[in-house]
Design an enzyme around this catalytic site. Structure first.
Site, PDB file in Angstrom:
ATOM      1  N   ASP A 190      -7.429  -7.725   0.924  1.00 34.94           N
ATOM      2  CA  ASP A 190      -6.587  -7.813   2.124  1.00 34.94           C
ATOM      3  C   ASP A 190      -7.472  -7.229   3.178  1.00 34.94           C
ATOM      4  O   ASP A 190      -8.172  -6.296   3.009  1.00 34.94           O
ATOM      5  CB  ASP A 190      -5.242  -7.023   1.928  1.00 34.94           C
ATOM      6  CG  ASP A 190      -5.795  -5.376   1.922  1.00 34.94           C
ATOM      7  OD1 ASP A 190      -5.282  -5.032   2.994  1.00 34.94           O
ATOM      8  OD2 ASP A 190      -6.196  -4.695   1.123  1.00 34.94           O
ATOM      9  N   ASP A 236       0.849  -1.087   0.094  1.00 33.29           N
ATOM     10  CA  ASP A 236      -0.118  -0.105  -0.184  1.00 33.29           C
ATOM     11  C   ASP A 236       1.075   1.225  -0.048  1.00 33.29           C
ATOM     12  O   ASP A 236       2.006   1.242   0.391  1.00 33.29           O
ATOM     13  CB  ASP A 236      -1.042  -0.119   1.237  1.00 33.29           C
ATOM     14  CG  ASP A 236      -1.946   0.988   1.381  1.00 33.29           C
ATOM     15  OD1 ASP A 236      -1.867   1.718   0.177  1.00 33.29           O
ATOM     16  OD2 ASP A 236      -2.766   0.955   2.176  1.00 33.29           O
TER      17      ASP A 236
END
Length: 377
Positions: free
Chosen positions: A272, A93
């Site tokens: 996720d 991320d």
């Protein structure tokens, strides 16, 4: 290059089974990625992740890794894979969500975001370009673009202005990605992110913008941030109507087992969430029969396996009574067992969904499983 082969689509819906190919191995989709924020999935050893949980890819976080251990340590180690001795793919991320969650400790501008570290209060700056540079140093196989994540209850004016900023950043991040090269000899992909809060027109516009960038995959962000569940599902639907079918679709930070099944049904490939480990550390177990709070007294004399239908060795090795004892006694082993169990269950869930899609039975299987996984035992 990262590639995506679509193998099968459910005959009654939009659920897909495919394969993502990276320089560090194949990823069978739909897939769940355990969250390893700072280069570790909390309480879970690497061999357990690969051999027992069957994780094909894990997630790291640029914000946290940038602050600690820092770019210098990671680069001298030869990248995050070498540093943590992980041989399979990693997605990172950009850190945007973490920065924006700091609220009072950050300042947005067209150039980027200035923020103060949650660790020591030190001042830092993220731009669309330098988060690419940091992810080059990390060496992740899939890098995420810097974006702004508006709150789930954002009004239209805020969401529209936020989307304009995100799209400006996406242009710059994509341009910088194309000008830079990997540091460790392995290809890295870059995924842009669709934002737009809970507004269908903004989501469609954002999805068209992202599609036009022609990246190797695309992400859907800004969901599961406080909006109603039905609205989240609607935004997934309107976004996936636009995103290209020949690229993987990643729904960021979602969610419960039922959320994942519903999103798979709407054409999402990658997921996720911290829920399996975070909730596991607090005694919540996800199973194919429903949700267990292992700290409840009802399990005190239950000497049956943790999960007789489970796929992890911990499910058969330990009893519910013993696991409850560990939590009540605040022994570290309890949260560790629960985390391993939950991650193995999530990986089993997406693997089975994949098998049912290929077999043509996903719709009927999913309708039963959604009810099962959401009930409390």
């Amino acid at each position: 290059m990262l590639s995506f082969n679509l193998l099968s689509t459910d005959v009654r819906g939009k659920a897909r089974a495919g394969v993502i190919r990276t320089d560090r191995g194949e990823i069978e989709t739909p897939i769940f990625m355990p969250v390893g924020t700072v280069g570790t999935v909390k309480g879970v050893l690497g061999p357990v992740l690969t051999d027992d949980i069957k994780a094909q890819i894990i997630l790291g976080n640029t914000y946290h890794l940038f602050l600690r251990p820092g770019n210098d340590v990671i680069q001298k180690a030869g990248g995050l894979h070498q540093f943590m001795n992980w041989k399979r793919p990693i997605l990172t991320d950009s850190g945007g969500f973490q920065v924006f969650s700091l609220a009072d400790n950050r300042k947005l501008s067209e150039e980027g975001v200035t923020f103060r570290s949650h660790i020591d209060g030190g001042k830092h700056f993220f731009s669309p370009e330098n988060v690419v540079d940091t992810q080059r140093i990390i060496g992740s196989d899939i890098m995420m673009a810097l974006d702004e994540c508006p709150p789930g209850d954002a009004d239209y004016q805020y969401a529209h202005k936020s989307l304009q900023l995100t799209q400006s950043w996406l242009k710059r991040g994509h341009a910088h990605f194309k000008k830079t090269k990997p540091l460790y000899g392995k290809h890295q992909a870059w995924f842009p992110i669709v934002q737009g809060a809970g507004y269908p027109d903004l989501r469609r516009s954002a999805a068209r913008f992202v599609t036009d960038l022609g990246a190797e995959g695309n992400a859907i962000g800004g969901l599961s941030v406080g909006e109603p569940t039905d609205l989240m599902y609607e935004m997934i639907e309107v976004t996936n109507e636009v995103l290209p079918e020949d690229k993987p679709r990643y729904l960021m930070g979602v969610g419960t087992p039922a959320n994942i099944l519903e999103a798979i049904d709407r054409g999402v490939d990658m997921f996720d969430c911290v829920m399996p480990t975070r909730n596991g550390r607090n005694g919540m177990l996800f199973t194919s029969e429903g949700i267990i709070n292992i700290k409840n007294k009802k399990w005190e004399h239950d000497y049956s396996p943790v999960d007789p239908n489970g796929t992890s060795w911990v499910d058969r090795y330990y009893s519910k009574a013993y696991l409850r004892h560990l939590f009540v006694s605040r022994e570290l082993l309890g949260p560790q067992i629960a985390s391993i169990h939950n991650l193995a269950f999530y990986l089993w869930l997406v693997k089975t969904a994949r098998e049912e899609i290929i077999a043509g039975n996903f719709a009927s299987w999913k309708s039963k499983m959604v009810q099962n996984v959401a009930q409390r035992i």
